[in-house]
Every structure is written in C-alpha cells, then in structure tokens.
Design an enzyme around this catalytic site. Structure first.
Site, mmCIF file in Angstrom:
data_model
loop_
_atom_site.group_PDB
_atom_site.id
_atom_site.type_symbol
_atom_site.label_atom_id
_atom_site.label_comp_id
_atom_site.label_asym_id
_atom_site.label_seq_id
_atom_site.Cartn_x
_atom_site.Cartn_y
_atom_site.Cartn_z
ATOM 1 N N ASP A 1 0.940 -1.097 0.181
ATOM 2 C CA ASP A 1 -0.019 0.131 -0.081
ATOM 3 C C ASP A 1 0.870 1.325 0.149
ATOM 4 O O ASP A 1 1.896 1.319 0.451
ATOM 5 C CB ASP A 1 -0.950 0.006 1.343
ATOM 6 C CG ASP A 1 -2.114 -0.910 1.119
ATOM 7 O OD1 ASP A 1 -2.484 -1.038 0.020
ATOM 8 O OD2 ASP A 1 -2.726 -0.879 2.170
ATOM 9 N N LYS B 1 -3.643 3.300 -2.773
ATOM 10 C CA LYS B 1 -4.204 4.820 -3.339
ATOM 11 C C LYS B 1 -3.381 5.708 -3.051
ATOM 12 O O LYS B 1 -2.831 5.873 -1.942
ATOM 13 C CB LYS B 1 -5.602 4.913 -2.646
ATOM 14 C CG LYS B 1 -6.788 4.080 -3.169
ATOM 15 C CD LYS B 1 -7.846 4.159 -2.279
ATOM 16 C CE LYS B 1 -8.757 3.061 -2.186
ATOM 17 N NZ LYS B 1 -9.010 2.863 -0.736
ATOM 18 N N MET C 1 -8.598 8.650 9.023
ATOM 19 C CA MET C 1 -8.948 9.269 7.917
ATOM 20 C C MET C 1 -10.029 10.316 8.350
ATOM 21 O O MET C 1 -11.014 10.383 7.639
ATOM 22 C CB MET C 1 -9.757 8.089 7.449
ATOM 23 C CG MET C 1 -8.929 6.782 6.803
ATOM 24 S SD MET C 1 -9.854 5.425 6.070
ATOM 25 C CE MET C 1 -10.148 4.692 7.508
#
Ligand code: SAH
Length: 262
Positions: free
Chosen positions: A36, A58, A175
């Site tokens: 990741d 991402k 997040m």
C-alpha cells in the site's frame, strides 16, 4: 509444485524499527510483495532483491488497483505456488480492508498467515508519550473511521455518544483530516465539553511527524485551523491534554498559534 500462500502483514506506521520480527521474516521469504501507499520506504528494503514489489495503494488522483482486482491477484499468485506478502500500513485488520482479502483467500482455499502491525493510533500515542487509557482519565479507547462511504463525515450513529461524552473515554479517529471539524461539531452536539482536548498527529513515527493540539470547540469553529495533511490521526479525549513529549503546535483560537516545547 510448491504450495503457495498469502501473508497479510502489518507494516506499522512508517518507521521500519516498528516492524515486527515476523514482518521482517515474511518480507525475506516473499516471492512477491503487494504493498500500500502508506507503507514506509525503509520497510520494503527488507524484501529480497529478487522479490517482485508491486504497488497497489491509493494515492490522491493517482491510479489505484480496485479491491476486487487485488483479491484476484493474491489468489492467482498463491495458486501459482508463490509466497505472497500483502503488506499494509499499520495493522492489516484496522481500517485496512484486511477482512475482505481474508474472505477472498478463504473462499479460494489459500493458506493464510496474519502478521499484526503497530497501528497508527498506537504509534501516535507512543510518540507523544500520551497513554490512550489511563487509570484516572480514560477507561476506554475507541478507534473510529472519520469517513463514511462516499467521503462524508460519519454520523457516529453506531456509537453511544452520550455514554462517551460522560467522560473517561478516548476516541482515535483515522481518515479524519477533511472531516475532523464536522466530527468535533458532532461531539459538541452530543454533549462533549467544548474545552475537551484534541491532538492530531500527522505522519506518526516518520521523519516529518507533526503534532497540533486544540480543543473540540476551536476545531469545530475553524475547520482548517490545524492545517492537517493526510495521513493523520486525531485523538479526542482528556488524555490529549496530558503533558506531551516533543514539539506541539497549539491552536487556541483561529488567529492564535502558539508553539509549545515540552
Ligand atoms: N491499517 C492502518 C490504517 C489504514 S487507514 C493502521 O492500522 O494504521 C489510513 C489512515 O490511517 C490514515 O488516513 C490515517 O488516519 C492513519 N495513518 C496511517 N499511517 C499513519 C501515520 N504514519 N501517521 C498518522 N496517521 C496514519
């Protein structure tokens, strides 16, 4: 043919010294590593020179591999007899979609090993020298996601906010960089005290780690006051007001930014 398998490995928050010995061993035996974006640079150096290193994470605006495709890749490589490491930031089972990969691997009858990692919230607390639970001021700690599907701020309907507002609890928000102010507002509405301390840690355990302290009322009223960039965790609770090791920027009100050195 050699039987393949997949190791779901936590890479920790970035500092390679926070890797477990099991994670290092997994990297040493991997034929292929799917990693990741949040995996620290020094971490991948533990892989064998011959290992294939494949980014699937991402990053904003850049191409990322859809989850279903990652699942399929893991299955395909393991079925071909390879030792596959799926390397994720922090712990694979904390907001890491590790559960979905596990389901896909089980459905395909692939041998699996899980290697836990130091999750970002724990690393942030360690760096600050702030205990997430504390006999006097925090009896529980809750890890929550600051995002709902579609990028919205979470409603926190699944949390008993009234109980949490009564004190002695710590909330660690992942997040939550863009939704932190909306979360602070939600907590105020639920009865959290306006002066409740908040401390955000950006890039915990990395060289560019940055910390900012404020209160929920200031954060709610001035959404951009912390100037946070991802990745960051926000710690809401009385523990965030305990003495902190190292440099902390303090946002007391919109205009007022004080630098505190502890
Ligand atoms: N599995 C990871 C979390 C993945 S979700 C873990 O256990 O840590 C991604 C979120 O993790 C980011 O938005 C941020 O909130 C947090 N995060 C990951 N690495 C971080 C770091 N080094 N410093 C601060 N927050 C981090």
């Amino acid at each position: 043919m050699k039987e393949g398998r997949v190791l779901l490995v936590g890479a920790g928050p970035g500092d390679p010294e926070l890797l477990t010995m099991k994670a290092v061993r997994a990297l040493k035996i991997a034929d292929v590593v799917f990693y990741d974006k949040l995996v620290g640079k020094g971490v991948l150096e533990h892989a064998r020179r011959e290992a294939e290193l494949i980014p699937v994470g991402k990053s904003k605006g850049a191409h990322s591999v859809p989850q279903a495709e990652i699942n399929a890749l893991l299955v395909e490589r393991a079925k071909a007899g390879q030792t596959v490491v799926r390397l994720k930031g922090g712990d694979p089972f904390i907001f890491g979609r590790g559960g979905e990969e596990l389901d896909a691997l089980r459905a395909a009858n692939i041998a699996i090993e899980i290697v836990p990692g130091v999750t970002a919230g724990i690393a942030a607390a360690a760096s600050l020298q702030v205990p997430l639970t504390h006999r006097d001021v925090s009896h529980t700690v809750t890890f929550v996601s600051g995002h709902e599907a579609g990028g919205k701020a979470p409603s926190f309907e699944h949390l008993d906010l009234k109980a949490l507002a009564s004190g002695n609890n710590t909330l660690v928000v992942y997040m939550g960089v863009t939704t932190g102010a909306a979360i602070a507002q939600r907590l105020l509405e639920a009865g959290f005290r306006p002066e409740l301390p908040v401390i955000a840690v950006e890039n915990a355990s990395r060289e560019d780690e940055r910390r900012v302290a404020t209160t929920i009322s200031v954060l709610a009223a001035h959404p951009d006051s912390l100037g946070l960039k991802s990745p960051a965790v926000l710690i809401f609770g009385e523990v965030a007001g305990l003495p902190v090791a190292g440099v902390v920027e303090t946002v007391l009100a919109h205009e007022e930014v004080k630098h505190a050195y502890a």
